[in-house]
Write an enzyme that holds these catalytic residues in place. Structure first.
Site, short mmCIF file in Angstrom:
data_model
loop_
_atom_site.label_atom_id
_atom_site.label_comp_id
_atom_site.label_asym_id
_atom_site.label_seq_id
_atom_site.Cartn_x
_atom_site.Cartn_y
_atom_site.Cartn_z
N GLY A 140 -19.88 -5.30 10.13
CA GLY A 140 -20.45 -6.55 9.61
C GLY A 140 -21.35 -7.25 10.63
O GLY A 140 -22.47 -7.65 10.30
N SER A 181 -16.19 -0.55 0.45
CA SER A 181 -15.89 -1.98 0.64
C SER A 181 -16.66 -2.59 1.82
O SER A 181 -16.64 -3.79 2.01
CB SER A 181 -14.39 -2.18 0.86
OG SER A 181 -14.01 -1.60 2.09
N ASN A 216 -11.48 -6.05 16.54
CA ASN A 216 -10.10 -6.03 17.03
C ASN A 216 -10.01 -6.45 18.49
O ASN A 216 -10.95 -6.29 19.27
CB ASN A 216 -9.45 -4.67 16.77
CG ASN A 216 -10.09 -3.57 17.58
OD1 ASN A 216 -9.78 -3.40 18.75
ND2 ASN A 216 -11.00 -2.83 16.97
N CYS A 266 -9.41 -8.71 8.62
CA CYS A 266 -10.30 -8.98 7.47
C CYS A 266 -9.84 -8.25 6.23
O CYS A 266 -10.06 -8.68 5.12
CB CYS A 266 -11.71 -8.52 7.78
SG CYS A 266 -12.62 -9.69 8.74
N CYS A 318 -5.97 -27.54 11.20
CA CYS A 318 -7.35 -27.66 10.70
C CYS A 318 -7.32 -27.22 9.24
O CYS A 318 -6.29 -27.38 8.58
CB CYS A 318 -8.31 -26.82 11.55
SG CYS A 318 -7.93 -25.07 11.50
#
Ligand SMILES: Nc1ncnc2c1ncn2[C@@H]1O[C@H](COP(=O)(O)OP(=O)(O)OP(=O)(O)O)[C@@H](O)[C@H]1O
Length: 378
Positions: A43, A71, A133, A195, A335
């Site tokens: 990505g 994917s 990672n 992810c 948060c």
């Protein structure tokens, strides 16, 4: 041998850079003579590779052991449907070569690991960490710190991302903060979000990877203000961007050496943020325990909804407001989803002095889901 001129076709290709006085011919020649290693062609790696190739970085190393999965195509914009099952590093360099045949590509289809990292990284000026990672992230850090090389860090989770330029030359023989200056210890495996399980917005790596490429270009050409002493945090849901000041720890070199010696086995006892679930927090509050609730989101998010009695100190204000955080009772930091708050806790731990911090697991989102369904969550 260093290139000292641009041929006519290069002058045409890079015309828009040459028109920028900040880059010009000198900057374009620096790009042409630069050697950059991109670790991970997923990505983040795809936009980094596309922009560095288009910008004319002369030598680009691409390392990724993986093959394209269906994917991946939702965000890994270098690959096409008919390339599913093919090795990413090879496919990436073949596309990139068509984008810019002037670039020299080194293709590695192995994983970067402790046995080959030094030998590979030695051959480059800058490393870009585009992996997903912690093991590689600490490895890249420790090798770059040992070799005295800068690297550009990027990370993504759901809708939020981070960028920093680490171990950069600050001049006067000083080097900037490292990854271990922000996150000293290799975390326990259980704490590592993936992810695969959590999902990620497709454009997020596009944004963060483009920021990484921008930092690489600035490092090479020497223009602008580098993120070499800041961690940039981006939230694509709120469009908030925060720059947190970071500083090098005195033992940064030592930590890197210890890391390489450790072989990156997960720590037996986690030194990362202690977690508390929404249910546990609700139970402890119901019992009347004196807990300091620290909200590190932005004012508009706080105004929309917050835990009763919570004190607001947005992430970017934390460094100047550390004294407002009590040391004599538990502090639960939260948060939206628990990522910014985990970073705040890591930061506060790294600064020393506070050991009473708990991260609200899943953030206010989990609280609204599990405890207060009537809360106007966003
Ligand atoms: N040790 C390593 N050396 C080189 N590349 C690595 C290493 N570890 C991971 N990578 C690569 O980093 C890239 C990260 O990409 P991304 O975060 O988009 O996830 P992915 O692994 O492709 O997809 P998913 O998370 O769905 O499995 C992957 O292509 C992966 O193969």
């Amino acid at each position: 041998m260093e290139a000292t001129t641009l041929i006519p076709a290069e002058k045409q290709r890079y015309q828009k850079h040459l028109n920028l006085p900040e880059i010009g011919t000198a900057g374009q020649l620096r790009l042409k003579n630069a050697r950059v290693l991109v670790v991970g062609a997923g990505g983040l790696g795809c936009p980094v590779l596309l922009y560095l190739t288009a910008a004319g970085v002369g030598t680009i190393g691409v390392i990724d052991p993986d093959v394209v999965d269906l994917s991946n195509l939702q965000r890994q914009v270098l690959y096409t449907t008919d390339e599913v099952g093919k090795p990413k590093a090879k496919i990436a360099t073949s596309h990139l070569n068509r984008l810019n045949p002037d670039i020299s590509f080194d293709t590695y289809t192995a994983a970067l690991e402790i046995s080959n990292a030094r030998g590979i990284i030695e051959g480059y000026d800058i490393v870009v960490d585009c992996t997903d990672n912690f093991k590689v992230r600490y490895l890249v850090n420790d090798i770059c710190v040992t070799l005295g090389k800068p690297f550009v860090y990027g990370a993504i989770h759901r809708f939020e991302g981070q960028v920093a330029v680490l171990n950069a030359d600050l001049g006067d023989g000083q080097r900037g903060p490292t990854y271990r200056c922000m996150f000293p210890e290799y975390p326990n495996d259980i704490e590592i979000p993936n992810c695969n399980d959590t999902g990620v917005l497709g454009v997020l790596p596009g944004v963060i990877g483009t920021y990484q490429a921008n930092e690489v270009i600035k490092l090479i050409t020497g223009i602008g203000q580098s993120l070499n002493e800041h961690l940039l945090m981006v939230d694509l849901l709120t469009m908030n961007q925060q720059r947190i000041k970071t500083k090098r720890r005195a033992d940064a070199d030592q930590l890197a050496k210890q890391g390489l010696a450790s072989g990156y086995r997960p720590a037996l006892v986690s030194t990362g943020p202690q977690k508390i679930t929404a249910q546990e927090l609700a139970d402890r509050l119901a019992l009347g325990e004196d807990i300091f609730l620290l909200d590190v989101r932005e004012r508009p998010e706080y105004d929309l909804c917050h835990l009763e009695g919570a004190v607001l100190i947005p992430v970017g204000m934390i460094p100047n407001n550390r004294k407002r955080i009590p040391t004599d009772r538990p502090v639960v930091v939260y948060c939206h989803h628990g990522i910014r708050s985990a970073n705040v806790i890591n930061y506060l731990y790294a600064q020393g002095g506070l050991t009473n911090l708990y991260n609200l697991d899943g953030g206010i989102d989990a609280w609204a889901r599990d405890i207060e369904p009537e809360m106007a969550i966003y």
